[in-house]
Design an enzyme around this catalytic site. Structure first.
Site, short mmCIF file in Angstrom:
data_model
loop_
_atom_site.label_atom_id
_atom_site.label_comp_id
_atom_site.label_asym_id
_atom_site.label_seq_id
_atom_site.Cartn_x
_atom_site.Cartn_y
_atom_site.Cartn_z
CB SER A 38 -1.20 -0.27 1.48
OG SER A 38 -2.07 1.32 1.42
CB SER A 39 2.13 3.45 -1.84
OG SER A 39 1.04 3.68 -3.23
CB SER A 40 0.51 8.22 -0.16
OG SER A 40 0.16 9.81 -0.12
#
Length: 358
Positions: free
Chosen positions: A84-86
């Site tokens: 998961s990431s921004s």
């Protein structure tokens, strides 16, 4: 973002100005360890060295690794895959502008992530116009907290985004911040005729592109690839199956290859290869003193192994489908047509499936 052209319109610029990105990164992020092979990550925690500066750089920031590990969980380094990431802010804003949403539009966002893009949507359209769905319950919980911290209260759902959220349908716009191999039929069913779906279409060979599809009255959807090489983590239900026990890669029929494995190093030609062998995964092995590029379809058991010798390529393949024959046929037709760029490709989705053409 304004200077590099990814943020072009005043309404979206005002929306971005109202959303402080650092509020969505309070749990920290992971920084890649320079020179590490295999890739390694180290945590950057709130108020630590480089945290605030990192929040306001135009780069994607990894926020979860291996499905559960967040920056506060470890000290030192971790060598696992990000989950998961921004997302790169310039890509987020490019997508929001490509979505062509207006203040009265209802939007379904697939993949809440940190909640940053959700907040920007709310700032432009209003909280009541935005529904966002996140597959990972822990990620969704952190996003809900961050959104409340900046005073944003859209409809937030934990669940499989590939199924959409029929309770809020029909939507004027659907936008996905995860990659998909195929556009799910539920997205089309839940989008108003004339509405738009914006998603990154890709596959297990790692080449992908933004597609903007218009939903039609007959329940189909079609539209162009937009170019620019957008890339997202694949939706978790569409991740490739484990390779498991490899077949005997010394078996099979061998011939000189008309096209070599070097096409896999180019983004566009790899996209074409991927469309010819959509269930194939790639690995690299040492075999008989040389390096082989292997494509393997776990489901069918088909595989193709390529290696270069004396400036020529050799392919060895086996299984019910001749994978490299299909690749050579598709690539040859693409080259005959002038090797068009991905912006010349279109995606068509119907009850019979998804077809990508140029």
């Amino acid at each position: 973002m304004t200077a590099n052209g990814s943020l072009r319109t005043e309404p979206w610029k005002r929306a971005v100005e109202r959303v402080p990105r650092h509020e969505f990164m309070r749990g920290g992020f992971f920084r890649p360890v320079a020179g590490a092979v295999p890739s390694a990550w180290s945590p950057v925690l709130e108020d630590g060295d480089g945290w605030l500066e990192g929040c306001y750089q135009d780069q994607s920031l990894v926020t979860q690794i291996a499905g559960t590990v967040v920056p506060t969980d470890i000290r030192g380094e971790i060598m696992r895959q990000p989950t998961s990431s921004s997302t790169l802010p310039s890509l987020v804003l490019r997508m929001l502008e490509e979505l062509e949403a207006e203040p009265e539009s209802t939007v379904l966002e697939i993949g809440t992530g940190t909640g940053y893009s959700t907040a920007v949507l709310c700032a432009r359209l209003g909280d009541g116009q935005v529904t966002s769905i996140e597959y990972d319950e822990d990620v969704a919980s952190r996003a809900r907290t961050a959104l409340a911290r900046v005073g944003r209260y859209p409809t937030l759902i934990s669940g499989d985004g590939l199924l959409g959220y029929p309770e809020g349908a029909p939507y004027d716009r659907v936008i996905a911040t995860c990659g998909v191999r195929t556009i799910p039929p539920d997205w089309i069913e839940q989008t108003r005729p004339g509405g738009l779906i914006l998603a990154t279409v890709g596959g297990w060979l790692g080449s992908s592109e933004l597609a903007r599809l218009t939903v039609h009255e007959d329940g189909t959807a079609s539209g162009p690839l937009l170019g620019g090489g957008a890339s997202f983590m694949l939706a978790r239900p569409q991740l490739p199956p484990p390779l498991g026990l490899l077949p005997d890669l010394s078996a099979g029929k061998e011939r000189e290859a008309a096209i070599g494995a070097d096409v896999l190093s180019n983004w566009t030609s790899r996209f074409v290869v991927q469309s010819a062998a959509p269930r194939a995964q790639r690995l690299t092995l040492q075999q008989d003193g040389h390096v082989e590029d292997v494509l393997i379809d776990v489901e069918s058991g088909s595989w193709a192994a390529l290696y270069e010798v004396n400036d020529r390529w050799v392919v060895r393949q086996d299984g019910p489908e001749a994978l490299w024959d299909a690749v050579e046929d598709r690539l040859s037709r693409w080259r005959t047509d002038g090797a068009p760029a991905l912006e010349k490709f279109t995606v068509h989705v119907s009850p019979q499936g998804q077809v990508i053409r140029w």
